[in-house]
Design an enzyme around this catalytic site. Structure first.
Site, short mmCIF file in Angstrom:
data_model
loop_
_atom_site.label_atom_id
_atom_site.label_comp_id
_atom_site.label_asym_id
_atom_site.label_seq_id
_atom_site.Cartn_x
_atom_site.Cartn_y
_atom_site.Cartn_z
N ASP A 1 1.34 -47.10 32.20
CA ASP A 1 2.55 -47.66 32.56
C ASP A 1 2.36 -48.28 34.24
O ASP A 1 1.67 -47.71 34.98
CB ASP A 1 3.66 -47.00 32.70
CG ASP A 1 4.22 -46.67 31.28
OD1 ASP A 1 3.46 -47.03 30.12
OD2 ASP A 1 5.25 -45.92 31.23
N HIS B 1 7.45 -53.71 30.30
CA HIS B 1 8.05 -52.50 30.99
C HIS B 1 9.08 -52.78 32.07
O HIS B 1 9.11 -52.26 33.14
CB HIS B 1 6.82 -51.73 31.89
CG HIS B 1 7.44 -50.20 32.17
ND1 HIS B 1 8.10 -49.57 31.48
CD2 HIS B 1 6.92 -49.58 33.12
CE1 HIS B 1 8.17 -48.36 31.96
NE2 HIS B 1 7.64 -48.35 33.22
N HIS C 1 11.28 -52.59 37.12
CA HIS C 1 11.34 -51.22 37.07
C HIS C 1 12.89 -50.43 37.28
O HIS C 1 12.77 -49.30 37.94
CB HIS C 1 10.22 -50.47 37.66
CG HIS C 1 9.76 -49.21 36.93
ND1 HIS C 1 10.36 -47.84 37.11
CD2 HIS C 1 8.91 -48.90 36.07
CE1 HIS C 1 9.74 -46.98 36.48
NE2 HIS C 1 8.90 -47.56 35.53
N HIS D 1 -0.37 -43.36 34.12
CA HIS D 1 -0.10 -44.62 34.75
C HIS D 1 -1.31 -45.20 35.45
O HIS D 1 -1.87 -44.16 36.23
CB HIS D 1 0.99 -44.06 35.97
CG HIS D 1 2.22 -43.75 35.56
ND1 HIS D 1 2.46 -42.50 34.94
CD2 HIS D 1 3.64 -44.28 35.41
CE1 HIS D 1 3.78 -42.39 34.56
NE2 HIS D 1 4.43 -43.55 34.67
NI NI Z 1 7.40 -46.84 34.49
#
Ligand code: NI
Length: 487
Positions: A299, A350, A354, A441
């Site tokens: 991510d 995504h 954010h 991540h």
């Molecule tokens: Ni995220």
């Protein structure tokens, strides 16, 4: 030689040949034969240049194709157009595959695409593409796509390049268009709410436009601002009306201008695209039933340093993963996005920046999703099919608005918190279960450090690494945490 004139017409008309390859072959041949004319410019006094039209008509067992497009003699423009057309054809064939046999009977399936030069001047080449993909008995609606090429560089200029670095440009255009459409006599009786919806300040709503030096023609597709029966609606906005409220970038169509926000990745001229580059949306899965599967997901990238490192590790182990990208980072690092896509990894949405979606309204949420979709589509030619909401936070209404499969996770080593490679690897290895989704991540060194041992240890335990799309048969109304265990 200052003028380009081609009278002949090229036809390709054979059954069961990979027409895309043929199309590219002909384009390359045309470039080879007429290569000397690439830099030739028509002069204004002689009127606009005319160009050869490429026509492809094919009858296959279960569909027919009729495609026409100009050969502009600029290799970059021709390449962009052929790449676009091949992607649209792949989409048509994918849709055809998804249709049931009885619905998709031979003869009823017809793909028609007609690209024509809508406007040309010394620096501008505006192309209007009309597409109609008919499957079964369903009536095929015309879809309009547009290209606005800088004739000198071959770059496709996006609307945001005409008004760069002006956050409000969509708002200005949105308000102008809404007012024009309200007053438009063709649309008398159309619900104002529909006009409003179709002109909300999202890039997606203004993706079809033709730049004509002193005018911008905006094209709203069937159903966007009026019921579908109205067809596509065009409105012309004098550039003056826009420049009163914001600064226009006059360099966008001049020599040497490079897009601030490129629509397509810059391709090397003269390099023939490989077959796999064209068909990599239809990769076959090597996954067998009964395999112990697990999906690694990354991510918040792409990150200029760590994402390429992750890519390298995945490549070394010959495995594929899923990357949920932040739209504005994707826009900042298009080359990384492209290399992930080309390597066969899945790219998911995504959001743009954010935020926690539960704190936003519908319009803000849709902008977060749409801008990211569009950015990734521009770079890879493929729209993401999956979304991961920031912090995993959403509600039923938000899911309904997004209208795509939501991907959560089943293993979370909290890599962003611990920043300790050993802890991260240990947690993943201890908590991995068949059918699981691992949340990582690709924006920090500890995760990159942990990755080789995660892959090696789980491989030793018999796991096969797959993308999220390979793990599930995705349904846009569903939320995925892990593969359901077989009973
Ligand atoms: Ni995220």
């Amino acid at each position: 030689m200052t003028h380009v004139h081609f009278a002949g017409r090229a036809y390709i008309n054979k059954r069961k040949t990979p027409h895309i390859l043929k199309l590219i072959g002909v384009l390359l041949l045309a470039q080879f034969l007429f290569g000397c004319d690439v830099l030739a410019q028509p002069t204004q006094s002689e009127g606009p240049a005319t160009f050869e039209t490429m026509r492809i008509q094919e009858t296959h067992q279960d569909y027919t194709i009729d495609i026409a497009f100009p050969l502009t003699n600029n290799s970059k423009i021709d390449h962009t157009l052929s790449q676009f057309i091949s992607q649209r054809l792949i989409k048509f064939k994918d849709d055809l595959l998804e249709t049931s046999q009885t619905e998709a009977r031979s003869g009823d399936n017809q793909y028609i695409l007609n690209a024509r030069i809508a406007y040309q001047s010394e620096n501008v080449f505006a192309i209007r593409v009309s597409e109609s993909a008919g499957i079964g008995k369903k009536e095929a609606l015309e879809i309009v796509h547009t290209f606005n090429f800088n004739r000198l560089t071959g770059e496709d200029i996006a609307l945001d390049n005409l008004f760069p670095h002006q956050e409000n440009y969509l708002k200005v255009i949105s308000e102008l268009c809404y007012q024009r459409l309200l007053e438009d006599t063709r649309l008398l009786g159309v619900d104002a709410a529909l006009l409003k919806d179709g002109t909300l300040p999202f890039t997606q709503n203004f993706s079809s436009f033709l730049f004509e030096d002193d005018t911008i023609t905006l094209i709203f597709n069937s159903g966007q601002v009026a019921p579908a029966a109205f067809g596509a609606i065009s409105i012309h906005i004098p550039l003056e009306d826009l420049t009163q409220q914001m600064t226009f970038n006059p360099k966008a169509f001049e020599a040497g201008y490079i897009s601030v926000y490129p629509i397509f990745p810059v391709l090397l001229e003269g390099v023939a695209p490989s077959e796999s580059a064209y068909f990599n949306t239809a990769k076959t899965s090597s996954v067998k039933a009964g395999d112990k599967l697990i999906a690694l997901t990354f991510d918040d990238g792409p990150h200029p340093k760590y994402t390429p490192q992750v890519l390298k590790i995945l490549e070394n182990h010959q495995i594929r993963a899923t990357f949920f990208m932040i739209g504005k980072r994707a826009r900042a690092f298009p080359d990384i996005v492209k290399s992930l896509h080309d390597a066969g990894h899945t790219i998911g949405n995504h959001t743009w920046s954010h935020p926690q979606l539960t704190k936003l309204d519908k319009q803000q949420i849709m902008a977060q999703i749409d801008m990211t979709q569009r950015t990734i589509d521009r770079i890879t030619g493929v729209n993401p099919k999956i979304v991961r909401v920031p912090y995993g936070r959403f509600n039923a209404e938000i899911h309904q608005w997004i209208n795509m499969p939501l991907i959560q996770w089943s293993v979370d080593p909290e890599d962003w918190k611990s920043r300790d490679a050993q802890k991260i690897a240990g947690h993943v290895i201890a908590h991995a279960k068949p059918g699981g989704i691992v949340l990582l991540h690709d924006i920090q060194s500890a995760t990159v450090e942990a990755l080789p041992s995660i892959i090696e240890q789980l491989s030793l335990q018999g796991y096969t690494f797959v993308t999220v799309e390979e793990l599930f048969e995705l349904n846009k109304k569903a939320v995925y945490y892990q593969q359901e265990l077989k009973k």
